[in-house]
Design a protein around this motif. Sequence first.
Motif, mmCIF file in Angstrom:
data_model
loop_
_atom_site.group_PDB
_atom_site.id
_atom_site.type_symbol
_atom_site.label_atom_id
_atom_site.label_comp_id
_atom_site.label_asym_id
_atom_site.label_seq_id
_atom_site.Cartn_x
_atom_site.Cartn_y
_atom_site.Cartn_z
ATOM 1 N N ILE A 1 0.837 -1.207 0.000
ATOM 2 C CA ILE A 1 0.000 0.000 0.000
ATOM 3 C C ILE A 1 0.867 1.250 0.000
ATOM 4 C CG2 ILE A 1 -1.642 1.342 1.381
ATOM 5 C CD1 ILE A 1 -2.822 -1.445 2.257
ATOM 6 N N VAL A 2 1.893 1.272 0.835
ATOM 7 C CA VAL A 2 2.784 2.440 0.875
ATOM 8 C C VAL A 2 3.518 2.581 -0.463
ATOM 9 C CG1 VAL A 2 4.773 3.491 2.025
ATOM 10 C CG2 VAL A 2 2.991 2.389 3.385
ATOM 11 N N GLU B 1 2.423 1.702 -3.398
ATOM 12 C CA GLU B 1 1.447 2.269 -4.340
ATOM 13 C C GLU B 1 1.313 3.775 -4.146
ATOM 14 O OE1 GLU B 1 -2.267 0.168 -3.860
ATOM 15 O OE2 GLU B 1 -1.337 -1.747 -4.386
ATOM 16 N N ARG B 2 1.325 4.208 -2.901
ATOM 17 C CA ARG B 2 1.220 5.641 -2.613
ATOM 18 C C ARG B 2 2.439 6.386 -3.130
ATOM 19 N NH1 ARG B 2 -1.235 5.405 3.555
ATOM 20 N NH2 ARG B 2 -3.269 4.566 2.946
ATOM 21 N N SER C 1 2.196 6.463 -7.019
ATOM 22 C CA SER C 1 1.133 7.349 -7.501
ATOM 23 C C SER C 1 1.450 8.823 -7.262
ATOM 24 C CB SER C 1 -0.189 7.009 -6.804
ATOM 25 O OG SER C 1 -0.181 7.464 -5.464
ATOM 26 N N GLU D 1 1.319 10.178 -4.250
ATOM 27 C CA GLU D 1 0.690 10.614 -3.006
ATOM 28 C C GLU D 1 1.753 10.932 -1.957
ATOM 29 O OE1 GLU D 1 -2.410 8.949 0.389
ATOM 30 O OE2 GLU D 1 -2.395 7.987 -1.572
ATOM 31 N N TYR D 2 2.823 10.126 -1.944
ATOM 32 C CA TYR D 2 4.010 10.407 -1.146
ATOM 33 C C TYR D 2 5.101 10.772 -2.145
ATOM 34 C CZ TYR D 2 1.742 7.749 2.697
ATOM 35 O OH TYR D 2 0.887 7.275 3.660
ATOM 36 N N VAL E 1 7.669 10.087 4.689
ATOM 37 C CA VAL E 1 6.652 9.061 4.886
ATOM 38 C C VAL E 1 6.060 9.294 6.278
ATOM 39 C CG1 VAL E 1 6.292 6.558 5.075
ATOM 40 C CG2 VAL E 1 7.968 7.453 3.445
ATOM 41 N N GLU F 1 -3.108 4.144 11.445
ATOM 42 C CA GLU F 1 -3.844 4.033 10.183
ATOM 43 C C GLU F 1 -4.171 2.579 9.834
ATOM 44 O OE1 GLU F 1 -3.518 5.135 5.450
ATOM 45 O OE2 GLU F 1 -1.847 5.672 6.766
#
Length: 90
Positions: free
Chosen positions: A17-18, A20-21, A24, A26-27, A33, A42
């Motif tokens: 998940i991280v 993917e972030r 993308s 997002e990070y 992080v 979370e």
Amino acid sequence: MIELDRSRPLWPQVAAIVRERIESGEYPGGGRVPSVLALVTEFGVTQVTIRKAVAALRDDHYIRTETGMGSYVLTAKERQDAQRAGGDVR
């Protein structure tokens, strides 16, 4: 809280998940992080699980960690250089 498949190991799910972030944006590269404690909250998992996920992301050249400062997303160039060198980006 993010729902994880509790029938499988949790740390690879968190790492995915991280990752993917990061991919993308997002990070973003060069950005921080979220802290271990923020990720624990979370994902609803233990610190050990988050630390294993962080270690996997570091080993795969997605992040670097600075003792006492946190983890930072590698830029595309930093990731490429680290992969090419096969080096440790801690």
